[in-house]
Design a protein around this motif. Structure first.
Motif, PDB file in Angstrom:
ATOM      1  N   ALA A 140     -56.141  94.614  55.829  1.00 38.99           N
ATOM      2  CA  ALA A 140     -55.541  93.664  54.883  1.00 38.99           C
ATOM      3  C   ALA A 140     -55.691  92.210  55.331  1.00 38.99           C
ATOM      4  O   ALA A 140     -55.313  91.302  54.596  1.00 38.99           O
ATOM      5  CB  ALA A 140     -54.061  93.992  54.709  1.00 38.99           C
ATOM      6  N   ASP A 141     -56.243  91.980  56.509  1.00 41.50           N
ATOM      7  CA  ASP A 141     -56.299  90.627  57.069  1.00 41.50           C
ATOM      8  C   ASP A 141     -57.730  90.096  57.102  1.00 41.50           C
ATOM      9  O   ASP A 141     -58.541  90.542  57.907  1.00 41.50           O
ATOM     10  CB  ASP A 141     -55.723  90.643  58.486  1.00 41.50           C
ATOM     11  N   PRO A 142     -58.047  89.104  56.257  1.00 44.07           N
ATOM     12  CA  PRO A 142     -59.415  88.560  56.242  1.00 44.07           C
ATOM     13  C   PRO A 142     -59.690  87.553  57.355  1.00 44.07           C
ATOM     14  O   PRO A 142     -60.784  87.026  57.459  1.00 44.07           O
ATOM     15  CB  PRO A 142     -59.494  87.876  54.870  1.00 44.07           C
ATOM     16  N   THR A 143     -58.699  87.279  58.215  1.00 44.63           N
ATOM     17  CA  THR A 143     -58.872  86.249  59.238  1.00 44.63           C
ATOM     18  C   THR A 143     -59.408  86.766  60.563  1.00 44.63           C
ATOM     19  O   THR A 143     -59.498  86.012  61.519  1.00 44.63           O
ATOM     20  CB  THR A 143     -57.541  85.517  59.521  1.00 44.63           C
ATOM     21  N   HIS A 144     -59.721  88.060  60.658  1.00 40.95           N
ATOM     22  CA  HIS A 144     -60.283  88.634  61.873  1.00 40.95           C
ATOM     23  C   HIS A 144     -59.302  88.457  63.044  1.00 40.95           C
ATOM     24  O   HIS A 144     -59.564  87.709  63.979  1.00 40.95           O
ATOM     25  CB  HIS A 144     -61.633  88.001  62.201  1.00 40.95           C
ATOM     26  N   PRO A 145     -58.181  89.161  62.999  1.00 37.57           N
ATOM     27  CA  PRO A 145     -57.144  88.961  64.019  1.00 37.57           C
ATOM     28  C   PRO A 145     -57.558  89.474  65.403  1.00 37.57           C
ATOM     29  O   PRO A 145     -58.448  90.308  65.530  1.00 37.57           O
ATOM     30  CB  PRO A 145     -55.970  89.782  63.480  1.00 37.57           C
ATOM     31  N   PHE A 201     -50.637  93.108  67.472  1.00 38.72           N
ATOM     32  CA  PHE A 201     -49.498  93.640  68.221  1.00 38.72           C
ATOM     33  C   PHE A 201     -48.208  92.896  67.847  1.00 38.72           C
ATOM     34  O   PHE A 201     -47.169  93.516  67.575  1.00 38.72           O
ATOM     35  CB  PHE A 201     -49.769  93.537  69.721  1.00 38.72           C
ATOM     36  N   GLU A 202     -48.271  91.571  67.828  1.00 39.60           N
ATOM     37  CA  GLU A 202     -47.080  90.778  67.519  1.00 39.60           C
ATOM     38  C   GLU A 202     -46.597  91.006  66.080  1.00 39.60           C
ATOM     39  O   GLU A 202     -45.403  91.021  65.826  1.00 39.60           O
ATOM     40  CB  GLU A 202     -47.358  89.299  67.767  1.00 39.60           C
ATOM     41  N   ARG A 203     -47.514  91.189  65.149  1.00 39.35           N
ATOM     42  CA  ARG A 203     -47.118  91.449  63.755  1.00 39.35           C
ATOM     43  C   ARG A 203     -46.470  92.824  63.594  1.00 39.35           C
ATOM     44  O   ARG A 203     -45.572  92.989  62.794  1.00 39.35           O
ATOM     45  CB  ARG A 203     -48.334  91.378  62.847  1.00 39.35           C
TER      46      ARG A 203
END
Length: 172
Positions: free
Chosen positions: A21-26, A32-34
């Motif tokens: 769901a994250d397009p920012t390439h985490p 982990f923090e999320r």
């Protein structure tokens, strides 16, 4: 995940969902923090090992786009990346898929590496994202205002000693 031989656990499912769901390439740390509030018993090692297993299974890619931690990309379609030099934001940039013969699109310098088989071609566009550019404009405006205010204060201190309202220097 099952077809890749990976065991389905609640932690792995949460990691996959968040990554997809994250397009920012985490980074692993960001994921982990999320996820920590929802899964307080999950360790950082679980996140990292899951991402490593996903990458090994071809379900995501670990990217080293700038100094620092690897970023993870769940988009397995051919694409390029735009990377902000200031904040590190990463975004996908669409590209034309490979032709049936990738060597036809390989750059000429690869002729110096005979027998090298091209698997993929990726471009990394480096620059400044819109938010940072906008922030730079705001910063420049604020600096100009501060500079102008500083000049006004400095010029008011430059009155001659006999001028009305001028202070005499204190003796030490």
């Amino acid at each position: 995940m099952r077809s890749s031989g990976l065991k389905l656990t609640p932690q792995r499912l949460a990691i996959v969902r968040e990554l997809a769901a994250d397009p920012t390439h985490p980074t692993a740390q960001e994921l982990f923090e999320r996820l920590r509030p929802a899964l307080p018993t999950m360790s950082f090692a679980t996140v990292y090992n899951t991402l490593d297993a996903l990458a090994s299974a071809g379900l995501c890619v670990a990217l080293s786009l700038s100094p620092g931690a690897s970023r993870f990309d769940a988009n397995m379609a051919p694409h390029h990346h735009a990377v902000c030099d200031r904040c590190g934001l990463v975004r996908d940039v669409p590209c034309e898929p490979f032709t049936e013969r990738p060597e036809a699109t390989a750059p000429a310098p690869l002729a110096a590496a005979p027998g090298f088989e091209v698997r993929a071609v990726e471009r990394i566009y480096r620059g400044i994202c819109a938010a940072c550019a906008k922030g730079s404009q705001r910063d420049a405006t604020a600096q100009a205002k501060a500079r102008d205010a500083g000049r006004a204060v400095a010029s008011s201190r430059l009155r001659p000693a006999g001028a009305r309202g001028a202070r005499r220097p204190e003796r030490v």
